[in-house]
Structures are given as C-alpha cells and as structure tokens.
Design a protein around this motif. Sequence first.
Motif, mmCIF file in Angstrom:
data_model
loop_
_atom_site.group_PDB
_atom_site.id
_atom_site.type_symbol
_atom_site.label_atom_id
_atom_site.label_comp_id
_atom_site.label_asym_id
_atom_site.label_seq_id
_atom_site.Cartn_x
_atom_site.Cartn_y
_atom_site.Cartn_z
ATOM 1 N N GLN A 23 0.828 -1.207 0.000
ATOM 2 C CA GLN A 23 0.000 0.000 0.000
ATOM 3 C C GLN A 23 0.866 1.263 0.000
ATOM 4 O O GLN A 23 0.606 2.216 -0.738
ATOM 5 N N HIS A 24 1.907 1.266 0.797
ATOM 6 C CA HIS A 24 2.769 2.439 0.924
ATOM 7 C C HIS A 24 3.607 2.666 -0.341
ATOM 8 O O HIS A 24 3.617 3.772 -0.912
ATOM 9 N N ILE A 25 4.306 1.629 -0.791
ATOM 10 C CA ILE A 25 5.268 1.790 -1.883
ATOM 11 C C ILE A 25 4.598 1.987 -3.232
ATOM 12 O O ILE A 25 4.969 2.883 -4.002
ATOM 13 N N PHE A 26 3.591 1.178 -3.512
ATOM 14 C CA PHE A 26 3.035 1.183 -4.859
ATOM 15 C C PHE A 26 1.763 2.020 -5.007
ATOM 16 O O PHE A 26 1.551 2.628 -6.061
ATOM 17 N N ILE A 27 0.941 2.082 -3.968
ATOM 18 C CA ILE A 27 -0.291 2.868 -4.067
ATOM 19 C C ILE A 27 -0.053 4.322 -3.651
ATOM 20 O O ILE A 27 -0.268 5.250 -4.429
ATOM 21 N N GLU A 28 0.431 4.515 -2.421
ATOM 22 C CA GLU A 28 0.609 5.890 -1.930
ATOM 23 C C GLU A 28 1.723 6.620 -2.675
ATOM 24 O O GLU A 28 1.558 7.783 -3.072
ATOM 25 N N MET A 29 2.877 5.966 -2.866
ATOM 26 C CA MET A 29 4.025 6.618 -3.487
ATOM 27 C C MET A 29 4.048 6.463 -5.016
ATOM 28 O O MET A 29 4.827 7.123 -5.688
ATOM 29 N N GLY A 30 3.186 5.602 -5.520
ATOM 30 C CA GLY A 30 3.136 5.373 -6.958
ATOM 31 C C GLY A 30 1.855 5.894 -7.572
ATOM 32 O O GLY A 30 1.805 7.001 -8.112
ATOM 33 N N LEU A 31 0.780 5.109 -7.504
ATOM 34 C CA LEU A 31 -0.485 5.459 -8.143
ATOM 35 C C LEU A 31 -0.997 6.831 -7.714
ATOM 36 O O LEU A 31 -1.347 7.669 -8.554
ATOM 37 N N LYS A 32 -1.070 7.071 -6.419
ATOM 38 C CA LYS A 32 -1.659 8.325 -5.936
ATOM 39 C C LYS A 32 -0.737 9.523 -6.137
ATOM 40 O O LYS A 32 -1.198 10.672 -6.105
ATOM 41 N N HIS A 33 0.540 9.273 -6.366
ATOM 42 C CA HIS A 33 1.476 10.365 -6.635
ATOM 43 C C HIS A 33 1.368 10.837 -8.084
ATOM 44 O O HIS A 33 1.647 12.000 -8.390
ATOM 45 N N SER A 34 0.946 9.940 -8.967
ATOM 46 C CA SER A 34 0.831 10.282 -10.382
ATOM 47 C C SER A 34 -0.397 11.162 -10.622
ATOM 48 O O SER A 34 -1.462 10.946 -10.041
ATOM 49 N N SER A 35 -0.239 12.136 -11.509
ATOM 50 C CA SER A 35 -1.348 13.036 -11.846
ATOM 51 C C SER A 35 -2.041 12.646 -13.140
ATOM 52 O O SER A 35 -2.952 13.338 -13.594
ATOM 53 N N VAL A 36 -1.619 11.537 -13.750
ATOM 54 C CA VAL A 36 -2.216 11.096 -15.011
ATOM 55 C C VAL A 36 -3.668 10.656 -14.764
ATOM 56 O O VAL A 36 -3.918 9.824 -13.890
ATOM 57 N N PRO A 37 -4.626 11.189 -15.506
ATOM 58 C CA PRO A 37 -6.044 10.870 -15.264
ATOM 59 C C PRO A 37 -6.388 9.389 -15.422
ATOM 60 O O PRO A 37 -7.166 8.839 -14.648
ATOM 61 N N GLU A 38 -5.821 8.749 -16.455
ATOM 62 C CA GLU A 38 -6.077 7.326 -16.697
ATOM 63 C C GLU A 38 -4.734 6.622 -16.902
ATOM 64 O O GLU A 38 -4.313 6.341 -18.031
ATOM 65 N N PRO A 39 -4.043 6.341 -15.812
ATOM 66 C CA PRO A 39 -2.673 5.817 -15.925
ATOM 67 C C PRO A 39 -2.588 4.397 -16.463
ATOM 68 O O PRO A 39 -3.462 3.562 -16.229
ATOM 69 N N ARG A 40 -1.500 4.155 -17.184
ATOM 70 C CA ARG A 40 -1.141 2.814 -17.634
ATOM 71 C C ARG A 40 -0.001 2.346 -16.735
ATOM 72 O O ARG A 40 1.043 2.999 -16.655
ATOM 73 N N ILE A 41 -0.214 1.238 -16.065
ATOM 74 C CA ILE A 41 0.740 0.732 -15.070
ATOM 75 C C ILE A 41 1.371 -0.554 -15.572
ATOM 76 O O ILE A 41 0.698 -1.424 -16.134
#
Length: 257
Positions: free
Chosen positions: A33-51
């Motif tokens: 949750q910390h590394i990939f969601i909080e610091m990754g997904l939620k840090h990105s400003s892309v509206p529809e991100p490709r991961i």
Amino acid sequence: MELERTADGSYTLYVPELDEHYHSVKGALTESQHIFIEMGLKHSSVPEPRILEIGLGTGLNAFLTLISAEEIQRKVHYTGIERYPLAEDTWRKLDYPGIIGKGHEEEYRAIHAAAWGEDAVITPWFTLHKVEGDFTEMSGEGECILTHPSVPSQEGKMDTPAVDDKTAFDDNTAADNTAAFDIIYFDAFAPEKQPEMWEQSLFNTLYKVLNEGGILTTYCAKGVVRRMLQAAGFLVERLPGPPGGKREILRATKRTL
C-alpha cells in the motif's frame, strides 16, 4: 512454497529455494500500500494511468490498485509480467479479499483467473493485461518486446496469435506514446536473490517505456540500484519506507524536458 502471516495480519509466501519472501514479513499489505499505491499510483497526476508491474506474483499490488482505482475514480490499465504464475490453491490461501477487500472477492479471483496475453476488463475502473514470461528475455538495450504465446492450431501446430498482441518498445516509444506506461511497480525479488532482474540494461529499457513524467517505485533503496536508475536517466528520490518496515524506498521519475 510456504504461507506465512506477516506483522500486519496479511499473508506472504516464502520460497525456500531462494530463502526469500514475496512480500515483507513486517507487513505485506502495509508495504504494498505504501510503496506502490501511496508513493506510486496516488502520486501520479495522469487521469487514466497505464501501469506496468514487474513481478505480478501474488496479485496483491494489482488487487490494491483495483480497489484504489475505484476509490479515486481513475481508470487504470494494468500490465503485469510474471514468470511463475501461482497455482489456484496457493493464491486462494492468501485470502487478501478477506483481509483487505471485502466485497471484492470476485475481482480478486478474476485477476488470477484472467487469460494471459489479452485485456480483461475486471471492473469499469480496472483493465488487466497479464504477460507470462521472463522480463529479462523481453527486454534489451533500446527495446522491450512483450510477446504472448502462439496458440495451437487444429492440427496441433503453433500458429501466430489471432490478434496482434505483440507490442514492441523502441527508441520512438516515448515520443509517439505508443504502448508507453505512466507508472512502473518494480517488485522483483531482492538483488541478492535474483540479480539478473537488477541490471543496468533493464532499467534503461524501463526508462524508455515510460512517458515523460512517468514514475517507477521500488522497495529496494540500495545505493547500487539508485545509481543504476540515475544512469538510465531517472531523477531518483529516497523516500521514507512503510511504517514498521524498510527505512527508505526509491521513487524514480522520468524527466527529459
């Protein structure tokens, strides 16, 4: 492979042959949750991100992303590469929906049951594309090729896929936004356990397949990894690690402008 309960109550898997765990014993859920969601997904400003995830593994990172995508109302296209898919009896024992995603049992099952090599719309907010294979054989200096297996013909011979599911990344990828990514979850086994996954050529490839401003997050904050990311062209940050876990993690950002 052995099931182990971690400090936050969630489960991980232990691989005796490697003397390695899939997730931190100090908290599998907390770490992801910390590394990939909080610091990754939620840090990105892309509206529809490709991961892109390197190491789909237990499916925990994908499952957390699915839940978060719904919560923050952002459509995610998620590509996960995995060399050794888990057997059904193994991923069911992890019981992540029972611990963190009640009401999402079917979605967790769908992540693991999804066909390899094709898009699967798991929810209106989360589309999954699983690639079975060895990332080190898909990537190289200047290019990354994700090739899905051919299917048997009626005669039993191997035919080319019915759809064009071969995606090539080369030096022009970032420029024309073809099949490029916005976020990379780099979650391979530790460098001392799987050194072939932590080589300069692989980070060079990952830099190329990221869009401008794209980010890569990883649990490993070793100096040698930080320097390889920098050599590939990334701007690298050392960030606080998850509560009760690693002291630091890394987030790398692609800045070419």
